[in-house]
Design an enzyme around this catalytic site. Sequence first.
Site, short mmCIF file in Angstrom:
data_model
loop_
_atom_site.label_atom_id
_atom_site.label_comp_id
_atom_site.label_asym_id
_atom_site.label_seq_id
_atom_site.Cartn_x
_atom_site.Cartn_y
_atom_site.Cartn_z
N GLU A 291 -9.26 88.09 -26.45
CA GLU A 291 -10.27 88.36 -25.42
C GLU A 291 -9.67 88.41 -24.02
O GLU A 291 -10.04 87.61 -23.15
CB GLU A 291 -11.32 87.24 -25.44
N ARG A 331 -11.91 83.76 -4.40
CA ARG A 331 -10.87 83.10 -5.21
C ARG A 331 -9.87 82.28 -4.39
O ARG A 331 -9.32 81.31 -4.89
CB ARG A 331 -10.15 84.12 -6.09
N CYS A 362 -19.61 82.61 8.06
CA CYS A 362 -19.66 81.48 8.98
C CYS A 362 -19.14 80.25 8.28
O CYS A 362 -19.90 79.34 7.91
CB CYS A 362 -21.09 81.26 9.45
N TYR A 391 -12.59 89.01 -11.53
CA TYR A 391 -13.20 87.83 -10.92
C TYR A 391 -13.40 87.98 -9.41
O TYR A 391 -13.26 87.01 -8.66
CB TYR A 391 -12.39 86.57 -11.25
N1 LLP Z 1 -12.55 84.16 -23.47
C1 LLP Z 1 -13.22 83.11 -23.02
C2 LLP Z 1 -14.03 82.31 -23.94
C3 LLP Z 1 -13.17 82.77 -21.66
O1 LLP Z 1 -13.83 81.72 -21.22
C4 LLP Z 1 -12.39 83.56 -20.77
C5 LLP Z 1 -12.34 83.25 -19.34
C6 LLP Z 1 -11.71 84.67 -21.29
C7 LLP Z 1 -11.80 84.93 -22.66
C8 LLP Z 1 -10.91 85.59 -20.43
O2 LLP Z 1 -9.84 84.98 -19.77
P1 LLP Z 1 -8.83 85.89 -18.92
O3 LLP Z 1 -8.10 86.79 -19.88
O4 LLP Z 1 -9.61 86.67 -17.96
O5 LLP Z 1 -7.94 84.91 -18.26
N2 LLP Z 1 -12.99 82.67 -12.37
C9 LLP Z 1 -11.65 82.30 -12.73
C10 LLP Z 1 -11.33 82.63 -14.18
C11 LLP Z 1 -12.27 81.97 -15.14
C12 LLP Z 1 -11.99 82.34 -16.56
C13 LLP Z 1 -13.10 81.91 -17.44
N3 LLP Z 1 -12.94 82.26 -18.82
C14 LLP Z 1 -10.66 82.99 -11.79
O6 LLP Z 1 -11.10 83.70 -10.90
O7 LLP Z 1 -9.47 82.79 -11.90
#
Ligand code: LLP
Length: 432
Positions: A291, A331, A362, A391
Amino acid sequence: MFVSDSLSVNEKGHLTIGGVDTVYLAEKYGTPLYVMDEASIRGALRDYKKSIDENYENGGMVAFASKACAFKAIYEIVKEEGCGADVVSGGELYTAIQAGFPPERLYFHGNFKTEDELAMALDYGVGRIIVDNGEELEALSAMAKARNVTANIYLRITPGVDAHTHSFIMTGQNDSKFGFTLETGEALQAAKKAAAMPNIALKGMHCHIGSQIFDEAPFAHTAELMIGFLAQVRDETGLTLTELNMGGGFGSRYVESDVVLPYGEYMRRIAGAMKEVAAKLSFPLPYIVIEPGRSIVGNAGITLYTVGSVKHIPGIRTFVIVDGGMTDNPRYALYQSKYTAVVANKANLPADQVVTIAGRCCESGDLIQEHTKLQPCQRGDIVAVMTTGAYNYSMASNYNRLPRPPIVMLSGGKSYVAVRRESLADLCCNDL
Ligand code: LLP
């Protein structure tokens, strides 16, 4: 200087993305503006698919983690590429369905799904519901029974692996709000319970150890633990599960010093670890699901801003203040995330100024990047921040009543609006 292959500089000295002049895009669509390169998104999806084909003979699915960036056109692209998608709320599920995404290729996650959301998932017939806790398992079984349907599920397992990343985006360790803990025996108990439950078909297991991880070792270790767990479930329940979802978390390049592994490398290590343990435990290799979210869309996106002012405080720092900020990219404020920026209309000049790029909210913490190198700039210049495809839009807000920027997609050298700019009227549309 550029952290993504789709970025370059043209003869005018302007930054280009997917071959299109970013200064032209800023003029045409206004700023702040998210720009995403379709070819880069499709390329990443294909690379991941290829990495499964090349390293794992038992087949698998690339399910885009749409929390990284969810809007209709993205789901359409992912659908066209033959991939699946991870959705984590009724909102993401609804958007995917609106985009014509095949529900059987959806994986529905989340540590709190409301009854309405579970009902949506059952009624649309999503492929797999990833159950996060015991109460949810009970509720889902009852709801499936009432509808006289079977819910195809995975259990989310917390494997007890510490991945090296920011603590806010670490999820595999035991001290986590997500999933059933492996080490305490909670996971095995849940598997036994799910296997015996009415209207529940336990198809496999899921885990996700965190995000923005560059090292493949924690993934390989998790794969070993998960195959070991599947074998334990077989030994204790007689049920041989045939699917394993390894989650996402593969890192993206934000700054030059980030060393990103080729996607094939993750799969090679994960597949290798799975095969080794499966052979040892005589466990048949499961179908694999991965994923990735960030690594599909992160480097496909940039954000364009117009500089409003440059504030020089002698002996302290120089602020470059832009027309967006934590509302379109929270971020840095949240995780002190690193970014690379360039003055898009002067991209051929040396980045010899050390500045702090600040937003217009602000709030003193409204920063995009501190102490970063940039070309000399002034009011009216265009600043491009790279690697904002993941994100950013999905975490954007209307703080200070700022309308969210549009998303312009690039395809075959042409641009189109995939998400329109919010208007001032949009900001009031829910106010009664
Ligand atoms: N699968 C599940 C169950 C997840 O919770 C996540 C991300 C992914 C896949 C995908 O992960 P990726 O390949 O995108 O790293 N807002 C944070 C990132 C939070 C990720 C949450 N879960 C940021 O801006 O770094």
